[in-house]
Design a protein around this motif. Structure first.
Motif, PDB file in Angstrom:
ATOM      1  N   SER A  80       0.776   0.730  -4.732  1.00  0.00           N
ATOM      2  CA  SER A  80       1.029   2.120  -4.339  1.00  0.00           C
ATOM      3  C   SER A  80       1.068   2.183  -2.811  1.00  0.00           C
ATOM      4  O   SER A  80       0.171   1.629  -2.151  1.00  0.00           O
ATOM      5  N   THR A  81       2.068   2.825  -2.279  1.00  0.00           N
ATOM      6  CA  THR A  81       2.165   2.932  -0.806  1.00  0.00           C
ATOM      7  C   THR A  81       0.977   3.733  -0.258  1.00  0.00           C
ATOM      8  O   THR A  81       0.508   3.479   0.853  1.00  0.00           O
TER       9      THR A  81
ATOM     10  N   GLN B  36       6.868   0.606  -7.232  1.00  0.00           N
ATOM     11  CA  GLN B  36       5.411   0.584  -7.230  1.00  0.00           C
ATOM     12  C   GLN B  36       4.940   0.228  -8.642  1.00  0.00           C
ATOM     13  O   GLN B  36       5.482   0.734  -9.627  1.00  0.00           O
TER      14      GLN B  36
ATOM     15  N   ARG C 130       0.914   6.637  -8.190  1.00  0.00           N
ATOM     16  CA  ARG C 130       0.017   7.708  -8.665  1.00  0.00           C
ATOM     17  C   ARG C 130       0.545   9.080  -8.281  1.00  0.00           C
ATOM     18  O   ARG C 130       1.147   9.252  -7.224  1.00  0.00           O
TER      19      ARG C 130
ATOM     20  N   ARG D  14      -0.382  13.592  -8.640  1.00  0.00           N
ATOM     21  CA  ARG D  14      -1.518  14.512  -8.526  1.00  0.00           C
ATOM     22  C   ARG D  14      -2.291  14.567  -9.846  1.00  0.00           C
ATOM     23  O   ARG D  14      -1.745  14.274 -10.896  1.00  0.00           O
TER      24      ARG D  14
ATOM     25  N   LYS E 198      12.129  18.776 -11.750  1.00  0.00           N
ATOM     26  CA  LYS E 198      11.386  18.122 -10.667  1.00  0.00           C
ATOM     27  C   LYS E 198      12.187  16.960 -10.070  1.00  0.00           C
ATOM     28  O   LYS E 198      12.633  16.061 -10.766  1.00  0.00           O
TER      29      LYS E 198
END
Ligand code: BTN
Length: 234
Positions: free
Chosen positions: A12-13, A35, A39, A41, A103
Motif C-alpha cells: 500500500s502506498t 497494490q 486499503r 476507509r 464512484k
C-alpha cells in the motif's frame, strides 16, 4: 511538487509513507502500478489491480488546526482535474469523487504520530483510470476508461497535485473556509434524503449543507446534526 517514488507493486502506498515518514520530506509522493493490500476507509479493501492510479502524498504542515480539511482539499483537487476530462463529475461528502453518480475516486488519509504529536499526514488516493471492468464492491463504481476517456495517469496526477498545492497554503491558514465555495459548487446533495454511516447507528435525514468547517449539516427528526466523519449513502 516533492520527490516521486514509484513502485510497480507494493502492499500500500499509504503504508510506505507511514513507515518512512521520519526520513521523508514534506510533499513526497509514492505511486504504484498495483497494490497487494490497498486499503480504503473504515477498514475496507481497495481493489488495486493494474490500470488504476494509486498514489499517496506526505504532508507535514508547520502549524495548523485544520488537518482533516487537507483531505477535502484533495477531493476538490481530484474533482477539478477530472471534470476537465468528464464533466458529469461531483463530490460526495466528505471526499469521494463520483462520475455519473458512480464512484470514480476515493481517499484514505492517515495521521502519523511520534511521541504523542502528529508528525505528518498521509493522503492516499485511488482513481479508477484504465480498468476495463471493476470487481463488485457493493456500490456502483466506474473508471475513466469505462466512461470512454483515455487518460494518461502521470498527467492526471500532476494536474491533481497542481490544484492541491495551489490551495494548500490557504487551507493551512484558514481551513475549509478557504475552499468552501468551490467545494459546495461541486456538491449536489443539498435537499436530498440520505443516510450517514460511521460505524455506529446510521443517521437518516435531509442534507442541509456542508458547513464552513467542512462538516455535514443534516436535518434529522430530532433536529439539526453536525457530522464530522462518516459515509454518505445516497
Ligand atoms: C476509500 O474510498 O475508501 C478510500 C480509498 C483509498 C485508496 C488509496 S489507493 C492509494 C492509497 N493506498 C492505499 O492503501 N489506499 C489509498
Amino acid at each position: 511538487m516533492g520527490p516521486i517514488i514509484h513502485f510497480e507493486e507494493i502492499d500500500s502506498t499509504n503504508n510506505y509513507l507511514k513507515a518512512n515518514c521520519a526520513s521523508l520530506r514534506h510533499g513526497t509522493i509514492v505511486t504504484a502500478d498495483r497494490q497487494t493490500a490497498g486499503r480504503g476507509r473504515f477498514n475496507r479493501k481497495w481493489e488495486s489491480q493494474e490500470g488504476g492510479l494509486y498514489f499517496s502524498v506526505l504532508i507535514k504542515p508547520q502549524h495548523t488546526d485544520f488537518w482533516p480539511n487537507f483531505t477535502q482539499l484533495m477531493g476538490l483537487s481530484l474533482c477539478r482535474a477530472i471534470e476537465k476530462l468528464y464533466p458529469h463529475t461531483c463530490l460526495k461528502w466528505p471526499n469521494d469523487v463520483l462520475a455519473d453518480g458512480k464512484k470514480l475516486c476515493g481517499i484514505l488519509s492517515e495521521g502519523v504520530l511520534s511521541g504523542g504529536r502528529l508528525e505528518g499526514m498521509v493522503i492516499g488516493t485511488g482513481i479508477n483510470v484504465g480498468q476495463k471492468s471493476l470487481p463488485d464492491v457493493g456500490q456502483p463504481a466506474t473508471s475513466l476508461y469505462m466512461l470512454g476517456i483515455q487518460a494518461d495517469k502521470q498527467t492526471l496526477m500532476q494536474d491533481v497535485m497542481n490544484y492541491f498545492w495551489q490551495d494548500y497554503p490557504s487551507v493551512e491558514e484558514c481551513g475549509f473556509a478557504a475552499i468552501c465555495e468551490p467545494y459546495r459548487e461541486r456538491f449536489p446533495f443539498r435537499g436530498k434524503k440520505i443516510t450517514v454511516k460511521n460505524g455506529e447507528k446510521p443517521l437518516f435525514g435531509t442534507v442541509q449543507d456542508v458547513s464552513s468547517r467542512g462538516t455535514l449539516v443534516l436535518a434529522t427528526e430530532s433536529g439539526p446534526e453536525e457530522i464530522y466523519i462518516g459515509d454518505l449513502i445516497v
